[in-house]
Design an enzyme around this catalytic site. Structure first.
Site, PDB file in Angstrom:
ATOM      1  N   ASP A 193       0.949  10.335   3.710  1.00 25.09           N
ATOM      2  CA  ASP A 193       1.599  11.309   4.575  1.00 25.09           C
ATOM      3  C   ASP A 193       0.561  12.216   5.217  1.00 25.09           C
ATOM      4  O   ASP A 193       0.302  13.324   4.760  1.00 25.09           O
ATOM      5  CB  ASP A 193       2.600  12.115   3.742  1.00 25.09           C
ATOM      6  CG  ASP A 193       3.694  12.685   4.616  1.00 25.09           C
ATOM      7  OD1 ASP A 193       3.691  12.413   5.836  1.00 25.09           O
ATOM      8  OD2 ASP A 193       4.543  13.403   4.088  1.00 25.09           O
ATOM      9  N   LYS A 197      10.685   3.617   2.593  1.00 28.81           N
ATOM     10  CA  LYS A 197      10.551   5.068   2.407  1.00 28.81           C
ATOM     11  C   LYS A 197      11.119   5.540   1.066  1.00 28.81           C
ATOM     12  O   LYS A 197      12.139   5.037   0.594  1.00 28.81           O
ATOM     13  CB  LYS A 197      11.280   5.807   3.548  1.00 28.81           C
ATOM     14  CG  LYS A 197      10.779   5.463   4.935  1.00 28.81           C
ATOM     15  CD  LYS A 197       9.409   6.022   5.231  1.00 28.81           C
ATOM     16  CE  LYS A 197       9.459   7.467   5.625  1.00 28.81           C
ATOM     17  NZ  LYS A 197       9.801   7.705   7.038  1.00 28.81           N
ATOM     18  N   GLU A 228       0.852  -1.202   0.000  1.00 30.19           N
ATOM     19  CA  GLU A 228       0.000   0.000   0.000  1.00 30.19           C
ATOM     20  C   GLU A 228       0.880   1.240   0.000  1.00 30.19           C
ATOM     21  O   GLU A 228       2.008   1.197   0.472  1.00 30.19           O
ATOM     22  CB  GLU A 228      -0.832   0.059   1.301  1.00 30.19           C
ATOM     23  CG  GLU A 228      -1.737  -1.098   1.503  1.00 30.19           C
ATOM     24  CD  GLU A 228      -2.177  -1.250   2.968  1.00 30.19           C
ATOM     25  OE1 GLU A 228      -1.841  -0.383   3.801  1.00 30.19           O
ATOM     26  OE2 GLU A 228      -2.853  -2.243   3.253  1.00 30.19           O
ATOM     27  N   CYS A 253      26.650  44.225 -14.067  1.00 32.29           N
ATOM     28  CA  CYS A 253      27.121  45.359 -14.865  1.00 32.29           C
ATOM     29  C   CYS A 253      26.903  46.711 -14.192  1.00 32.29           C
ATOM     30  O   CYS A 253      27.348  47.730 -14.701  1.00 32.29           O
ATOM     31  CB  CYS A 253      26.460  45.351 -16.237  1.00 32.29           C
ATOM     32  SG  CYS A 253      24.715  45.837 -16.193  1.00 32.29           S
ATOM     33  N   TYR A 294      -8.340   7.602   4.525  1.00 27.87           N
ATOM     34  CA  TYR A 294      -8.123   6.288   3.913  1.00 27.87           C
ATOM     35  C   TYR A 294      -7.908   5.275   5.024  1.00 27.87           C
ATOM     36  O   TYR A 294      -7.019   5.465   5.869  1.00 27.87           O
ATOM     37  CB  TYR A 294      -6.875   6.300   3.033  1.00 27.87           C
ATOM     38  CG  TYR A 294      -7.085   6.895   1.677  1.00 27.87           C
ATOM     39  CD1 TYR A 294      -7.728   6.171   0.675  1.00 27.87           C
ATOM     40  CD2 TYR A 294      -6.623   8.181   1.379  1.00 27.87           C
ATOM     41  CE1 TYR A 294      -7.911   6.714  -0.592  1.00 27.87           C
ATOM     42  CE2 TYR A 294      -6.803   8.727   0.122  1.00 27.87           C
ATOM     43  CZ  TYR A 294      -7.439   7.981  -0.856  1.00 27.87           C
ATOM     44  OH  TYR A 294      -7.612   8.516  -2.097  1.00 27.87           O
ATOM     45  N   CYS A 306      17.523  44.039 -14.906  1.00 30.87           N
ATOM     46  CA  CYS A 306      18.675  44.888 -15.162  1.00 30.87           C
ATOM     47  C   CYS A 306      18.396  45.633 -16.462  1.00 30.87           C
ATOM     48  O   CYS A 306      17.926  45.049 -17.435  1.00 30.87           O
ATOM     49  CB  CYS A 306      19.915  44.008 -15.302  1.00 30.87           C
ATOM     50  SG  CYS A 306      21.253  44.797 -16.217  1.00 30.87           S
ATOM     51  N   CYS A 317      22.441  46.331 -11.025  1.00 28.22           N
ATOM     52  CA  CYS A 317      22.767  44.989 -11.484  1.00 28.22           C
ATOM     53  C   CYS A 317      24.088  44.521 -10.878  1.00 28.22           C
ATOM     54  O   CYS A 317      25.096  45.222 -10.972  1.00 28.22           O
ATOM     55  CB  CYS A 317      22.848  44.963 -13.006  1.00 28.22           C
ATOM     56  SG  CYS A 317      23.408  43.382 -13.650  1.00 28.22           S
ATOM     57  N   LYS A 332       2.307   4.590   1.534  1.00 28.88           N
ATOM     58  CA  LYS A 332       2.389   5.137   2.883  1.00 28.88           C
ATOM     59  C   LYS A 332       1.952   6.591   2.804  1.00 28.88           C
ATOM     60  O   LYS A 332       2.678   7.446   2.290  1.00 28.88           O
ATOM     61  CB  LYS A 332       3.809   5.030   3.430  1.00 28.88           C
ATOM     62  CG  LYS A 332       3.905   5.460   4.889  1.00 28.88           C
ATOM     63  CD  LYS A 332       5.255   5.102   5.478  1.00 28.88           C
ATOM     64  CE  LYS A 332       5.292   5.300   6.980  1.00 28.88           C
ATOM     65  NZ  LYS A 332       4.997   6.656   7.418  1.00 28.88           N
ATOM     66  N   CYS A 358      25.346  44.324 -20.420  1.00 29.68           N
ATOM     67  CA  CYS A 358      25.483  43.527 -19.204  1.00 29.68           C
ATOM     68  C   CYS A 358      26.085  42.172 -19.565  1.00 29.68           C
ATOM     69  O   CYS A 358      25.546  41.434 -20.380  1.00 29.68           O
ATOM     70  CB  CYS A 358      24.118  43.350 -18.549  1.00 29.68           C
ATOM     71  SG  CYS A 358      24.148  42.229 -17.148  1.00 29.68           S
TER      72      CYS A 358
HETATM   73  S1  IVH Z   1       0.040   0.338   9.007  1.00 25.92           S
HETATM   74  C1  IVH Z   1       0.911  -1.973  12.718  1.00 25.92           C
HETATM   75  N1  IVH Z   1      -0.356   1.352   6.623  1.00 25.92           N
HETATM   76  O1  IVH Z   1       2.653   5.271   9.084  1.00 25.92           O
HETATM   77  C2  IVH Z   1       0.868  -1.215  11.450  1.00 25.92           C
HETATM   78  N2  IVH Z   1       0.481   2.777   8.312  1.00 25.92           N
HETATM   79  O2  IVH Z   1       5.027   4.541  10.965  1.00 25.92           O
HETATM   80  C3  IVH Z   1       0.477   0.183  11.656  1.00 25.92           C
HETATM   81  N3  IVH Z   1       0.822   5.091   7.596  1.00 25.92           N
HETATM   82  O3  IVH Z   1       1.405   6.003  12.209  1.00 25.92           O
HETATM   83  C4  IVH Z   1       0.514   1.076  10.515  1.00 25.92           C
HETATM   84  N4  IVH Z   1       0.124   4.821   5.519  1.00 25.92           N
HETATM   85  O4  IVH Z   1      -0.014   6.790  10.305  1.00 25.92           O
HETATM   86  C5  IVH Z   1       0.063   1.585   7.870  1.00 25.92           C
HETATM   87  N5  IVH Z   1      -0.802   2.117   4.472  1.00 25.92           N
HETATM   88  C6  IVH Z   1      -0.385   2.347   5.728  1.00 25.92           C
HETATM   89  C7  IVH Z   1       0.038   3.624   6.135  1.00 25.92           C
HETATM   90  C8  IVH Z   1       0.484   3.798   7.452  1.00 25.92           C
HETATM   91  C9  IVH Z   1       0.593   5.677   6.414  1.00 25.92           C
HETATM   92  C10 IVH Z   1       1.387   5.769   8.772  1.00 25.92           C
HETATM   93  C11 IVH Z   1       0.569   5.560  10.002  1.00 25.92           C
HETATM   94  C12 IVH Z   1       1.506   5.171  11.100  1.00 25.92           C
HETATM   95  C13 IVH Z   1       2.837   5.339  10.467  1.00 25.92           C
HETATM   96  C14 IVH Z   1       3.715   4.174  10.915  1.00 25.92           C
END
Ligand code: IVH
Length: 671
Positions: A119, A316, A115, A413, A225, A428, A410, A117, A434
């Protein structure tokens, strides 16, 4: 007051429909009815509830924003702690994670749920008998804050689960985020109101959820989500993470559409590459991907180590924002004299590369950021975008740090700097006196689409200008092979090659020559149009404002700029010198007087041509008075089809626009 049965039934029906359409709109992203119809249903329900207040239930769609502002948030305890994830920063660390899991489980290959991650910030939602009872932040993992009244305002969070079969107690977890578009809109609104803007979508999401007044949260474009389960009691859920997510979606929760099932470490890495390539095109920020062992029994067998599961890891992406120190602010001068402030930074690894310069755009931007020499700043480099300073860490500012002022003269120049009304850039006024503008003008003059001189790169141009050998573009043709050979990093051979390249470039086209002059507002297309329209340099130089505007696509601003350019004696002198050095082009009979069969005809080019590049074909057509446009419309006269044509061919057939193959085009050009 008793509620009539039919009213009660109608209210229940409306709620069901509104919830359903809400789900289609916010969770599945595929609405079926117009917004107006949705609003009408909501109003009807509101109306019934106003008339019969006893109808109101907390999970009614009318009750998303209800509560009064809080004094403070209450603490809530997560009975099942909200954990964090271990991180992997490279493929080896992913392979290690996979190997450890395989060894513990005694498996050859593991199935993973992958999935993005997201932010944002982690949120827990607690449903009892399908009704949302509580929303909480992660806090320290055990104690979080009760933000129920705020999460209720997020439309992608159902106040009541859909369908049936959900456990009596169902806690889910996920990420509250703000999409980039919503973030930009919010910041624009904040700016208009003179209120504080947010540094990035994550801060905006966090700030919005931590409002004591839910009406403020309701006005912020938040989304949710769901990415997994929390506590589950009184019921069962599927035994695979991927199936559980699918079930949660049926119950009305939004699941990320990029989620996928993959196999083994290689499957994970392929997924990572796929998402990395897509990162900038997504509507929201992600900072990596998460791999989770898909089978729940295997998850249990693996268990936890300290605060993180052994069955999941975050891989990451390189951070797109980093902090560093701003050592100084330099001012660069471009070809048109525009002054660009550039931040010189302590080198920092961001967005996958080492960055030591970042643009500060212009004076307004510097004032907006209030950035000063010595500040600690946040630098952003996303995708191919040039690095920029996005914010200043004000707490780290040293005392006495002074505001930056754009120079009044400038830096190269010494000419006066002016900023015209309505323009962001200060410029300028030195023009070709220049050195900075001269260098840029020369680089433009010799560039591929202009005079196309091979081997005259940036460093060489610098030397030529700094040594005084070249003062304007016509000087490049006066330098001897010996003079070139005497420059740094130049040998006899390169000098000879350069002289040959210069000689070759003298034979050009009128359009290229006009483009090479670097007249402001005159880009490549306009240059070729002017060449076709006027035919000769003398005609072009003699044209007044009105005559210029008769050329296709030349408006008052472009015309003005051309007049001004040719009115300068030093520009005329440069042009005379160029001609005297032997720069020439085939005579063109202007399209207007020639009665060319192509005059005024409109062409679109698609696909690869064999005998010439598309640019060359375009130039040839324009030289004969035709127009070349980017998209096919009813007004298009011909579409020229090369190898592997794109969708423009379909469009041509659809609109019944005549098509030409390469041979047909060549015949037309010869006529
Ligand atoms: S699973 C035990 N899935 O990442 C597993 N976390 O460092 C718990 N996060 O605080 C997290 N997308 O806020 C999971 N697809 C995802 C995520 C996700 C973002 C964040 C989450 C958590 C942090 C973990």
């Amino acid at each position: 007051m008793t509620i009539p049965r039919d009213v009660e039934r109608r209210a229940a029906e409306l709620r069901k429909q509104i919830e359903h359409h809400n789900y289609l709109y916010y969770v599945l992203d595929s609405p079926e009815i117009p917004d107006a119809e949705y609003d009408r249903m909501l109003r009807e329900l509101q109306h019934l509830e106003d008339e019969f207040p006893a109808l109101v239930i907390p999970e009614s769609p009318t009750q998303r924003v209800g509560a009064q502002p809080l004094k403070q948030f209450n603490e809530v305890r997560h009975e099942l702690p909200m954990l964090s994830l271990g991180n992997a920063f490279n493929p080896d660390e992913v392979a290690d994670f996979d190997r450890r899991a395989r060894e513990r489980l005694g498996e050859d290959e593991i199935e993973y749920a992958a999935e993005p991650k997201l932010d944002g910030l982690a949120i827990s939602l607690l449903y009892e008998n399908g009704v949302l009872m509580r929303g909480a932040t992660r806090g320290d993992g055990t104690w979080g804050e009760d933000v129920t009244q705020n999460v209720r305002t997020i439309e992608s969070i159902p106040l009541r689960l859909l369908g049936s079969g959900y456990p009596a107690v169902l806690e889910v977890r996920g990420e509250a985020i703000m999409a980039r578009a919503g973030f930009e809109l919010l910041n624009a609104r904040q700016r208009d109101k003179g209120e504080k803007t947010f540094v990035n979508p994550r801060n905006a999401a966090a700030g919005s959820l931590r409002q004591l007044d839910p009406r403020i949260t309701a006005a912020r474009p938040l989304q949710f989500y769901c990415y997994g389960p929390g506590r589950i009691d009184g019921g069962t859920v599927p035994g695979r993470h991927s199936e559980l997510l699918a079930r949660l979606r049926e119950w009305g929760l939004r699941i990320n559409e990029e989620s996928a099932v993959v196999h083994g470490a290689q499957g994970c890495l392929d997924y990572y590459a796929r998402l990395a390539a897509k990162r900038d095109a997504l509507a929201y920020d992600i900072d990596g991907v998460v791999y989770k062992v898909n089978r729940a029994d295997q998850q249990r067998a693996l268990g936890f180590v300290s605060r993180a599961p052994r069955w999941a890891i975050a891989h990451k992406f390189p951070a797109q924002e980093e902090m560093t120190r701003l050592l100084d602010i330099d001012v660069q001068v471009g070809r048109t004299g525009a002054l660009t402030p550039v931040a010189r930074l302590e080198s920092v690894f961001v967005g996958g590369v080492t960055v030591s310069n970042a643009t500060l755009h212009n004076q307004d931007e510097i004032e907006r950021l209030d950035v000063r020499k010595g500040d600690t700043v946040v630098v952003r480099r996303a995708g191919d975008v040039i690095p920029e300073v996005v914010s200043v860490v004000k707490e780290k500012r040293r005392r006495g740090a002074r505001r930056f002022r754009m120079p009044t003269h400038c830096p190269v120049c010494g000419s006066e700097v002016v900023r015209l009304e309505g323009e962001a850039a200060a410029r300028c006024t030195g023009g070709l006196f220049c050195a900075a503008q001269r260098k840029q003008a020369i680089r433009h003059f010799v560039s591929r689409r202009a005079m196309d001189v091979d081997g005259l790169g940036e460093k060489l141009v610098e030397q030529l200008v700094d040594s005084g050998l070249v003062r304007n573009v016509s000087d490049v043709y006066r330098i001897s092979q010996q003079q070139f050979a005497a420059l740094e990093r130049m040998g006899e051979t390169s000098a000879a090659n350069l002289v040959a390249a210069l000689e070759k470039s003298k034979s050009t086209t009128f359009g290229r020559f006009i483009f090479a002059l670097g007249i402001r507002q005159v880009g490549e297309t306009t240059a070729h149009t002017l060449a076709a329209h006027f035919g000769t340099l003398d005609a072009l130089m003699a044209a007044d404002d009105e005559q210029l505007q008769q050329a296709p696509d030349v408006g008052p601003i472009v015309a003005q700029s051309i007049c001004t350019f040719f009115a300068q004696p030093h520009n005329r002198e440069v042009i005379e010198n160029l001609r005297a050095s032997g720069v020439h082009w085939p005579a063109e009979t202007p399209a207007v007087t020639r009665g060319s069969v192509l005059a005024g005809k409109s062409f679109v080019l698609t696909g690869t041509l064999e005998s010439m590049t598309r640019d060359a074909a375009k130039a040839a057509l324009i030289a004969r008075g035709a127009k070349v446009t980017a998209s096919v419309s009813k007004k298009t006269d011909y579409v020229v089809i090369g190898e592997n044509p794109g969708s423009k061919l379909d469009k041509a057939q659809q609109l019944e626009v005549p098509t030409l193959d390469e041979t047909g085009l060549l015949k037309l050009l010869e006529r």
